[in-house]
Design an enzyme around this catalytic site. Structure first.
Site, mmCIF file in Angstrom:
data_model
loop_
_atom_site.group_PDB
_atom_site.id
_atom_site.type_symbol
_atom_site.label_atom_id
_atom_site.label_comp_id
_atom_site.label_asym_id
_atom_site.label_seq_id
_atom_site.Cartn_x
_atom_site.Cartn_y
_atom_site.Cartn_z
ATOM 1 N N ASP A 1 -22.963 -57.678 1.403
ATOM 2 C CA ASP A 1 -22.294 -56.386 1.189
ATOM 3 C C ASP A 1 -21.793 -55.826 2.514
ATOM 4 O OD1 ASP A 1 -21.596 -53.704 0.534
ATOM 5 O OD2 ASP A 1 -22.984 -53.745 -1.157
ATOM 6 N N SER B 1 -22.697 -48.466 -6.279
ATOM 7 C CA SER B 1 -22.093 -47.736 -5.181
ATOM 8 C C SER B 1 -22.295 -46.235 -5.378
ATOM 9 C CB SER B 1 -20.614 -48.137 -5.073
ATOM 10 O OG SER B 1 -20.038 -47.649 -3.886
ATOM 11 N N HIS C 1 -19.879 -56.329 -1.997
ATOM 12 C CA HIS C 1 -19.969 -55.029 -2.643
ATOM 13 C C HIS C 1 -19.297 -55.126 -4.007
ATOM 14 C CE1 HIS C 1 -20.639 -50.705 -2.509
ATOM 15 N NE2 HIS C 1 -19.430 -50.525 -3.029
#
Length: 343
Positions: A138, A52, A172
């Site tokens: 995601d 991320s 994610h």
């Protein structure tokens, strides 16, 4: 390569004066906060990765210091300078609608930064390894962002040195072999998901040539060190960094005689120790790979502030306009940490 990735670097670069683990049933002890020590590190074998915002930081650190870094891994990231200094761009186009990202524009920005020596010459990336992961499920970072990272690096890296993993049904998260939440569900508790896929191993194995030993129980030392040691004129929180960082020293590296590798792992938003404790530094999977292959794992830590409420790494400019250059506050601090470990 004619010289070490750090061999010809002026040490002044690392001394800038800007203000700028329970694993497999084994309880890995944490030493109390201490000074980060130097170890015997092969300077040709330094790599970075992240998830991320940490993936974006890993890309920035690699591009800025490509003379030093030989490989980079990114999970749910974005290309270098994608946000172009804008939080709105970062949270919209870069993460939600990556089809609108102009890779050629980002490459032009990169060339300009290299021309004025804000980053290393892009020629240093030529032989580096690039590993890119985007989970198909995601919901935070559009999986299409991974293709944009690939396209960006294709301009600089030798053909065959980029590996993409775009087929794992992961939300994610940091995909692990056997720890965390359900792979295809958003696990906001710590963003570690059991995907029966060891991203840390697959990434490091590719970066280091494909011949790493399989992960083993992490019997080395997980050390909590003082990050304020790397800020000369202001406390770390001034730049949204924690007073505490972590480093994992494999048992084979502790005598400081064996030449070891070094990997810097950047956590993602809301994944620092101030938010989830030591879950990431214990369970992301890096330590077991490091133990089996004499790879020291450095875990810098970010914290939340008024300008950065989710404790993300700075990939849009909340610490200032130099955030993605060799003068960036966070990049400078982490470079000093790296420099300490390898001296």
């Amino acid at each position: 390569m004619a010289q070490s990735k750090l061999g010809g670097r002026d040490r002044q670069r690392s001394m800038k004066t800007q203000v700028y683990f329970v694993l497999c049933g084994f309880l890995l002890p944490i030493a109390s906060t201490a000074r980060l020590d130097p170890y015997n590190v092969d300077r040709h074998q330094i790599s970075v990765s992240g998830i991320s915002s940490g993936a974006c930081m890993a890309t920035q650190f690699h591009v800025v210091h490509s003379r030093d870094i030989m490989g980079v891994g990114m999970i749910a990231g974005a290309p270098y300078m994608c946000a172009e200094g804008s939080a709105i761009t970062a949270t919209s186009m870069c993460t939600k609608t990556p089809n609108y990202v102009s890779v050629s524009a980002l490459q032009a920005i990169t060339s300009s930064a290299a021309f004025v020596f804000n980053i290393d010459s892009t020629s240093h990336m030529k032989n580096d390894k690039v590993w890119i992961f985007s989970g198909t499920q995601d919901s935070v970072v559009n999986p299409g962002a991974g293709a944009k990272i690939r396209d960006y690096y294709s301009h600089y890296v030798t053909s065959g040195s980029i590996k993409t993993v775009f087929d794992v049904p992961a939300e994610h998260s940091m995909p692990t072999a056997a720890y965390g939440g359900q792979c295809d569900k958003l696990n906001s508790a710590n963003y570690l998901n059991k995907c029966h896929y060891n991203a840390a191993f697959e990434m490091l194995n590719f970066i280091y040539g494909g011949h790493l030993r399989n992960p083993t129980t992490a019997k080395g030392s997980l050390i909590q060190f003082d990050q304020s040691d790397f800020f000369y004129f202001a406390p770390p929180i001034t730049y949204s960094m924690d007073n505490k960082g972590y480093v994992y020293i494999p048992s084979g590296c502790q005598n400081k005689q064996t030449a070891c590798k070094l990997h810097i792992a950047f956590h993602g938003c809301e994944m620092g120790q101030s938010r989830i404790g030591d879950a990431y530094v214990r369970h992301a999977g890096y330590n077991e790979v490091g133990e089996a292959n004499n790879i020291i794992i450095l875990y810098p830590q970010a914290v939340s502030t008024l300008t950065n409420p989710h404790s993300c790494w700075d990939w849009w400019g909340y610490t200032g306009y130099t955030y993605a250059t060799s003068s960036g506050f966070q990049i400078t601090a982490v470079y000093r940490m790296m420099d300490r470990v390898i001296r």
